[in-house]
Every structure is written in C-alpha cells, then in structure tokens.
Design a protein around this motif. Structure first.
Motif, PDB file in Angstrom:
ATOM      1  N   TYR A 280      -0.661  -0.064  -5.392  1.00  0.00           N
ATOM      2  CA  TYR A 280       0.332  -0.979  -5.659  1.00  0.00           C
ATOM      3  C   TYR A 280       0.426  -2.014  -4.534  1.00  0.00           C
ATOM      4  N   LEU A 281       0.845  -3.198  -4.855  1.00  0.00           N
ATOM      5  CA  LEU A 281       1.194  -4.251  -3.601  1.00  0.00           C
ATOM      6  C   LEU A 281       2.788  -3.969  -3.528  1.00  0.00           C
ATOM      7  N   ALA A 282       3.061  -3.971  -2.068  1.00  0.00           N
ATOM      8  CA  ALA A 282       4.461  -3.596  -1.646  1.00  0.00           C
ATOM      9  C   ALA A 282       4.563  -4.477  -0.277  1.00  0.00           C
ATOM     10  N   THR A 283       5.961  -4.808  -0.182  1.00  0.00           N
ATOM     11  CA  THR A 283       6.460  -5.527   0.974  1.00  0.00           C
ATOM     12  C   THR A 283       7.577  -4.775   1.640  1.00  0.00           C
ATOM     13  N   ILE A 284       7.728  -4.885   3.038  1.00  0.00           N
ATOM     14  CA  ILE A 284       8.811  -4.467   3.658  1.00  0.00           C
ATOM     15  C   ILE A 284       9.129  -5.329   4.868  1.00  0.00           C
ATOM     16  N   SER A 285      10.800  -5.319   5.048  1.00  0.00           N
ATOM     17  CA  SER A 285      11.010  -6.164   6.328  1.00  0.00           C
ATOM     18  C   SER A 285      10.330  -5.408   7.548  1.00  0.00           C
ATOM     19  N   LYS A 286      10.211  -6.130   8.609  1.00  0.00           N
ATOM     20  CA  LYS A 286       9.695  -5.774   9.855  1.00  0.00           C
ATOM     21  C   LYS A 286      10.536  -4.706  10.441  1.00  0.00           C
ATOM     22  N   ASP A 287      11.936  -5.007  10.141  1.00  0.00           N
ATOM     23  CA  ASP A 287      12.994  -4.161  10.619  1.00  0.00           C
ATOM     24  C   ASP A 287      13.266  -2.812   9.835  1.00  0.00           C
ATOM     25  N   GLY A 288      12.290  -2.694   8.849  1.00  0.00           N
ATOM     26  CA  GLY A 288      12.377  -1.400   8.125  1.00  0.00           C
ATOM     27  C   GLY A 288      13.297  -1.454   6.894  1.00  0.00           C
ATOM     28  N   GLY A 289      13.884  -0.623   6.434  1.00  0.00           N
ATOM     29  CA  GLY A 289      14.690  -0.571   5.205  1.00  0.00           C
ATOM     30  C   GLY A 289      13.907  -0.324   3.874  1.00  0.00           C
ATOM     31  N   LYS A 290      14.396  -0.570   2.832  1.00  0.00           N
ATOM     32  CA  LYS A 290      13.803  -0.351   1.495  1.00  0.00           C
ATOM     33  C   LYS A 290      12.702  -1.213   1.223  1.00  0.00           C
ATOM     34  N   PRO A 291      11.547  -0.961   0.857  1.00  0.00           N
ATOM     35  CA  PRO A 291      10.523  -1.593   0.438  1.00  0.00           C
ATOM     36  C   PRO A 291      10.618  -2.015  -1.115  1.00  0.00           C
ATOM     37  N   THR A 292       9.863  -3.315  -1.152  1.00  0.00           N
ATOM     38  CA  THR A 292       9.857  -3.958  -2.661  1.00  0.00           C
ATOM     39  C   THR A 292       8.479  -3.542  -3.200  1.00  0.00           C
ATOM     40  N   ILE A 293       8.259  -2.774  -4.407  1.00  0.00           N
ATOM     41  CA  ILE A 293       7.016  -2.584  -4.990  1.00  0.00           C
ATOM     42  C   ILE A 293       6.836  -3.534  -5.963  1.00  0.00           C
ATOM     43  N   ILE A 294       5.993  -4.618  -5.771  1.00  0.00           N
ATOM     44  CA  ILE A 294       5.520  -5.790  -6.382  1.00  0.00           C
ATOM     45  C   ILE A 294       4.774  -5.550  -7.598  1.00  0.00           C
ATOM     46  N   SER A 295       3.907  -4.866  -7.533  1.00  0.00           N
ATOM     47  CA  SER A 295       2.889  -4.971  -8.770  1.00  0.00           C
ATOM     48  C   SER A 295       3.101  -3.561  -9.817  1.00  0.00           C
ATOM     49  N   ALA A 296       3.749  -2.654  -9.354  1.00  0.00           N
ATOM     50  CA  ALA A 296       3.900  -1.473 -10.229  1.00  0.00           C
ATOM     51  C   ALA A 296       3.984  -1.712 -11.859  1.00  0.00           C
ATOM     52  N   SER A 297       4.617  -2.365 -12.280  1.00  0.00           N
ATOM     53  CA  SER A 297       4.693  -2.813 -13.568  1.00  0.00           C
ATOM     54  C   SER A 297       3.316  -3.182 -14.301  1.00  0.00           C
ATOM     55  N   ILE A 298       2.497  -3.656 -13.632  1.00  0.00           N
ATOM     56  CA  ILE A 298       1.123  -4.236 -14.056  1.00  0.00           C
ATOM     57  C   ILE A 298       0.266  -2.872 -14.469  1.00  0.00           C
ATOM     58  N   ASP A 299       0.403  -1.649 -13.665  1.00  0.00           N
ATOM     59  CA  ASP A 299      -0.456  -0.727 -13.740  1.00  0.00           C
ATOM     60  C   ASP A 299      -1.994  -0.822 -13.714  1.00  0.00           C
ATOM     61  N   ARG A 300      -2.061  -1.448 -12.630  1.00  0.00           N
ATOM     62  CA  ARG A 300      -3.654  -1.554 -12.293  1.00  0.00           C
ATOM     63  C   ARG A 300      -3.744  -1.582 -10.780  1.00  0.00           C
ATOM     64  N   PRO A 301      -4.966  -1.261 -10.295  1.00  0.00           N
ATOM     65  CA  PRO A 301      -5.135  -0.867  -8.864  1.00  0.00           C
ATOM     66  C   PRO A 301      -5.259  -2.300  -8.248  1.00  0.00           C
ATOM     67  N   VAL A 302      -4.697  -2.406  -6.992  1.00  0.00           N
ATOM     68  CA  VAL A 302      -4.954  -3.882  -6.418  1.00  0.00           C
ATOM     69  C   VAL A 302      -5.565  -3.639  -4.925  1.00  0.00           C
ATOM     70  N   ARG A 303      -5.963  -4.649  -4.172  1.00  0.00           N
ATOM     71  CA  ARG A 303      -6.466  -4.297  -2.744  1.00  0.00           C
ATOM     72  C   ARG A 303      -6.544  -6.053  -2.032  1.00  0.00           C
ATOM     73  N   ASN A 304      -6.677  -5.758  -0.792  1.00  0.00           N
ATOM     74  CA  ASN A 304      -6.888  -7.117  -0.129  1.00  0.00           C
ATOM     75  C   ASN A 304      -5.697  -8.042  -0.098  1.00  0.00           C
ATOM     76  N   PRO A 305      -4.330  -7.737   0.209  1.00  0.00           N
ATOM     77  CA  PRO A 305      -3.202  -8.390   0.258  1.00  0.00           C
ATOM     78  C   PRO A 305      -3.410  -9.781   1.140  1.00  0.00           C
ATOM     79  N   ARG A 306      -3.226 -10.774   0.855  1.00  0.00           N
ATOM     80  CA  ARG A 306      -3.335 -12.020   1.455  1.00  0.00           C
ATOM     81  C   ARG A 306      -2.075 -13.067   1.192  1.00  0.00           C
ATOM     82  N   TRP A 307      -1.406 -13.555   2.208  1.00  0.00           N
ATOM     83  CA  TRP A 307      -0.145 -14.334   2.074  1.00  0.00           C
ATOM     84  C   TRP A 307      -0.733 -15.847   2.058  1.00  0.00           C
ATOM     85  N   THR A 308       0.024 -16.617   1.252  1.00  0.00           N
ATOM     86  CA  THR A 308      -0.243 -18.046   1.300  1.00  0.00           C
ATOM     87  C   THR A 308       0.504 -18.653   2.605  1.00  0.00           C
TER      88      THR A 308
END
Length: 648
Positions: A280-308
């Motif tokens: 899944y695609l996830a993000t986390i603060s550089k200071d740590g804490g709870k991550p945000t799981i972004i793509s789990a509801s889609i139920d498909r594998p992802v790779r190569n994360p790239r920010w705009t």
C-alpha cells in the motif's frame, strides 16, 4: 501491400536483436531524459548496457557511453552540470583488474570524456546526489577479503547466519550494506552507518540535512521481513531514529517537497514472510507518529511513490488485472485519479518537475518497452529503439480472456496465436512464476516465439497471482498445487470449448513457480502430451536448507520435522510420479540458489525410473534467471523442439 508478404515469424535467435530500455532519469531543467540501453554483444555472448540521452521533445537522441564493461545508473547532478553513472570499466590506458568493481564516473555535460570519481574496494550498489550537488550518498557492501590472494585457492565459505544462501549473491557471509557520504570536490568519504544491519534505499530530505533509509533492525533480521523506515542526520556519528513500527515490511521512502512528510510502501501482511499480500501507499510525518495508509481501500498493489512539486499528490504504478498503470493519490484525502491505462503495461514512472509532467516506460503486446512523455491525455512516444527489431516481423495476435474454474472462480488470461487463424491449434499453457506476480498486456518475447511456432499460447493469472486483490493472492497459502491447478485446467477447458485449442494436442510449461506448477499439473491431469518444467521442484521436503526460502517455509508450512504430513502432501508430484504420463523436458541453472537444480534433477530421475520420456538440460554457471543470450535462445529452441515432437 506487396512488401507485407515478406514479413516473417519471430524466431529464438531474434533475442540477439532485442534491446531493452531501463532506469530513465529526467534532467533538472526538464529538457533531457537519460536512460540505459542494453543490447547483446554477440561476440562476448552477453548483455552490454550503455547510457543514452533523448530530448524531451524526442528530436535528439545521443549515445553518451560506449565501453565493453557497460554503464548503468545514470543520475543528473541537481545543478544539471554532471551526469554520473556506475561502471567497472578501466581508465583509458589503465591496467586490467582481476575482479573490477563498479565505481562512480562523472560526465561533464558541456563535453569531454567520463572521469572516474571513486576508488573503492567494494561494489557500489546504489547512490544518490545530495540536493546541493556537493556530495554523493553511496550504498556499499562491506569489502570482501576472502578472495584477495593471487595464487592460492579461495578461502572456505564460513557461514553462521540463519539465512545463509541467496541466489546471485551465493553463500552469505556477514558482509552488510552501509551508507557513506562522498564529498565530490575532495573525494573524502565519511562513514554514516556500520554494524550488523543492512541499510538500503536512501533518500535525502529536500534541504539535504537528513536521510531516510530502509533497514531491518529486529533481533534476528534473517528470520523476518520486518524492514522499517529510519531517519538520520546526514552527518558522521549521527544516531538513526526508527520512524515506523509496523510489523510487516516498509520500503521506498520519498520526502515531500516541503520535507515534512515521507511517502513509502507498506506491506499488507504482518507475517515474517510478506509475499502473500500487496504493498500500500503510506505517508508519515518526519517527526514520527501515526502513519496514513492512503491506498488500502483500493486493494491493488502499488510501487514507485513520486510526489508532485506542490506536495498535494503522490503518483504510483498500480497492478490491476493484467494491466499496470500510473495513478495519482491526493496526499490529504486519498482520492485516486488514473493518469494512464488501457491494455498496456507501464513499468517506470519519473517526474519532470520543471514541466509538471510524467515520464513513463510502457510496453504493449505488439511493442516492446519504450519511453513516453505523459501530460494531459495520451502518452507521447519519445524513443524508438524497437523499430528496427519489429521491422521484419509479423507478430501474433494477443487478446484477453476469462475462464471459470470448477469451483466457480473467474480467472483472467492472455491468449497468443498466429494471425488470421480460425482452425483449432495445439495449445501451450505457459505459466508465470512468482507466484505473486501477474501476466500483463505487454510485449512477451517468450510467448510470442512459442505462438510463432504455430501454437495457441495462454498465460493464466491463477490464484496466488497479484492484481486481483489480497484474498485472491492469499488463497493458495500453504496449499500449493491445488487451486492454481484447477485454474490452469479451467483455462484449458475454456479454450477447448471455444474451438481455439485442440484437446488432443496440449502442452504446458513455465519457469520457477511456473515450473513447479507444471509438475503439479501433469501429476493431476494426464491429458497433457508434453511439458517443459524449468527451475521447478516437486519433492518440497528436500528443498529445506537447500534454497533461499527458509523464512517462507517456517512461516507458511512450519518446520518439516513438526509438520511432515503437510510437506509430503505438497510434494505430491514426486510421491505420485507413477501417475504422470506426460513426456517432460526439465531445465535448471547450475548455480541457482533460488530453486536449485536438485528440483529438476529429482523429477527427471523419477520419470526416467517409471519409463516416461524425459530430458534434463542444465545451463552452466547460470543463476535463477538465465542471462547468457545464447542460452536464452537455446532454451526457446528446446521448447519448440520438445513441443514440436509431441504436439505437431
């Protein structure tokens, strides 16, 4: 249309003409794309890779390097002044080294020859520029001193690790991958990490002050795949801090443009062996804490994360039922937008931040991988490396199909067959490896060559494959050779029912898990008149401690001495070899530590013992993937000869 009559079918030796594009990089000013072009050097019987550069408008294409040693990993310096690369080539007029290692070279973009930047005793596995362009972050394995002598035999291999074998790397010592900072002007190297853990996939924060990387620092990393994202200051003696604490694996960290968040991939599985799942695609603060799981509801594998560049979106490649395409997620609410799609396979995704556009590598069933610019709308093609390869050829048609297995599961497949044919054809089921992978709408040299031999050829995304959700992938867990075989047989029955395949002339083959499933299928169904099992195994009990999968075995099947019935059940092709009637060609690579040659040798011996025609071919010095071009052509010719003998 007279000229079209002269086009010919694809042949095994066309592998010598096929070139491959990889690792594209966009220059900082956005007007050029560097890429690696790999071609066969027929005299040396090996692949040779060179670095090329094409302009964003596609008009100028320039070869930058050309040495017999090959070059890889092109990277632009942030100010655009240099293009760096890795190569083990020698300096002009320098002496030949016994075992040359890859070093960083710099090409000044204003002109002139490449200059060697590093003089290091161990291979550089990976590297990245610091944002100010003054330093390079290197990933290197500890130096190997076991084979330094000029005359005497190599020192014995001495292992004390739990996981002691790995394909290509061979027997594993305690040498680890660590991070180093190289100052470009002075060539001074600072050690950032050391010790008993590996560090990989480093990424700089936008201001260059911090480095995110991937490491497994559990008590015994060999016993699980619990890699996490770590963060450290980009200075010597800095202490790394663990950012994520998820029990599965995390990988591919990428900083947001403002440096406040890190995007990464998180496995869906928390087991010690995480293959049966998806990232899944996830993000986390550089200071740590709870991550945000972004793509789990889609139920498909992802790779190569790239920010705009505005930090509002993260793009990834997503596998989805025979397709693989780029999608964009909102970093705040997770809303997904497709950037491309269709019956194609996108394999690279690189951001051109100057133009706010994407560079992709894409393959289609009739066109090998090329580079394309992706803005709003259809991809615009940049490279044309496959034009001369395709020019003399008449390819086979490729279409998707869906079959239903006997328990009602719907399975997706791909069908290759000679153009303008309506009569029933002999069928070859050519099964993908993995098992967690998928056949996609891409140029498939192997299946194209087999279909050119006058066969209908089918690829089948059996249960265990990716691209259809987690439950589909996990359904074969600790139950090999059951549901997948139903799916393969269901696809064969469908193609027979449609009048495409001749039920009296069916063959099956594959490599790796495709070879394993070939063994399972011919031990289940005697209709197949020929089989080609490559890099497979059937007496699974005998693979424990012989291959590289100890973590998988202990997680999925349990220790053999505690769970012997399960191991014997999963070894049924060997224990029921007297039920097999299919003449089988077994193939293996001599140096394979992934699925060792014992797997093929045992089944060959057993079939010879019960009197079923069999042949064994071992490729000298090869690892799990056969890389010598003449062996690749040989393997294809042997498939055609073996299937031709029994199916024509």
């Amino acid at each position: 249309a007279g000229w079209s009559q002269t086009k010919r079918a694809l042949r095994p030796d066309d592998i010598y003409r096929l070139q491959n594009i990889s690792d594209p990089q966009v220059s900082p000013e956005g007007s050029w794309v560097a890429y690696v072009l790999s071609s066969v050097d027929t005299a040396k019987d090996k692949q040779n890779s060179d670095i090329w550069m094409i302009s964003w408008d596609g008009r100028q294409n320039v070869q930058l390097t050309n040495s017999p040693a090959g070059e890889s990993s092109p990277r632009f310096s942030p100010d655009g002044r240099y293009l760096s690369f890795l190569s083990s080539r020698k300096v002009e007029g320098g002496k030949e080294e016994k075992n040359p290692v890859s070093q960083v070279w710099l090409l000044d973009r204003r002109g002139g020859e490449g200059k060697k930047l590093t003089e290091i005793k161990s291979d550089i596995d990976d590297y990245t520029w610091s944002p100010d362009g003054k330093k390079l972050l290197l990933v290197m394995k500890d130096a190997d001193f076991s084979d330094t002598s000029k005359d005497k035999a190599r020192d014995p291999f001495v292992m004390d690790r739990y996981h002691f074998k790995q394909d290509i790397q061979g027997y594993l010592s305690n040498r680890r991958n660590h991070l180093y900072l190289l100052t470009v002007d002075t060539k001074k190297i600072d050690t950032l990490t050391s010790g008993m853990y590996d560090e990989t996939s480093p990424a700089f924060s936008p201001d260059g002050s911090q480095i995110a990387f991937v490491s497994n620092r559990t008590a015994e990393p060999d016993k699980n795949e619990n890699t996490g994202i770590w963060l450290m200051d980009a200075t010597q003696k800095a202490t790394p801090k663990q950012l994520t604490d998820f029990a599965g694996s995390e990988s591919e960290p990428a900083f947001s443009p403002d440096g406040k968040r890190i995007a990464y991939l998180q496995s869906s599985s928390t087991e010690n062996f995480t293959m049966y799942g998806e990232n899944y695609l996830a993000t986390i603060s550089k200071d740590g804490g709870k991550p945000t799981i972004i793509s789990a509801s889609i139920d498909r594998p992802v790779r190569n994360p790239r920010w705009t560049k505005d930090g509002k979106f993260i793009s990834v490649l997503m596998e989805d039922d025979r397709q693989c395409y780029p999608v964009q997620f909102s970093a705040t609410d997770g809303k997904m937008t497709k950037l491309g799609g269709g019956d194609k396979s996108f394999s690279e995704l690189v951001y051109n931040k100057t133009l706010d556009k994407w560079l992709v590598a894409m393959s289609e069933p009739m066109v090998p991988t090329e580079l394309y610019a992706l803005g709003n709308g259809a991809p615009r093609r940049l490279t044309n490396v496959s034009d001369s390869f395709l020019a003399p050829l008449k390819l086979n048609t490729v279409e998707g199909f869906k079959s239903t297995s006997r328990d009602g599961t719907i399975i997706s497949g791909l069908l290759y067959r000679p153009a303008q044919t309506t009569q029933k054809l002999p069928l070859i089921l050519f099964i993908h490896g993995g098992p967690v992978a998928q056949d996609e709408f891409e140029f498939d040299f192997y299946r194209q060559v087999l279909a050119a031999g006058g066969y209908a050829v089918a690829g089948i995304n059996y249960r265990g494959s990716s691209g259809r959700g987690i439950d589909f992938t996990k359904s074969i867990y600790a139950d090999w050779g059951n549901k997948e075989v139903q799916d393969i047989i269901g696809a064969a029955d469908y193609l027979i029912g449609k009048g495409i395949a001749d039920s009296a002339r069916m063959g099956i083959g594959g490599w790796s898990y495709g070879g394993i499933l070939t063994d399972y299928t011919i031990a289940t169904d005697t209709r197949f008149k020929a089989a080609a099992s490559g890099a497979g195994s059937a007496l699974q009990l005998s693979m424990y401690g012989v291959d590289q999968y100890v973590t998988q075995y202990e997680t999925e099947l349990g220790a053999p001495w505690k769970n012997v019935d399960k191991w014997i059940k999963l070894s049924y092709p060997f224990f029921h070899v007297d039920r097999i009637k299919t003449p089988t060609l077994f193939m293996a690579s001599q140096q394979d530590f992934n699925v060792p040659s014992a797997g093929a040798e045992q089944m060959y011996q057993a079939l010879r013992s019960v009197g079923v025609p069999a042949q064994l071919v071992i490729y000298p010095g090869q690892f799990h993937g056969v890389t010598v071009p003449s062996y690749q052509a040989d393997r294809l010719q042997r498939y055609l000869d073996w299937f031709g003998k029994y199916l024509k």
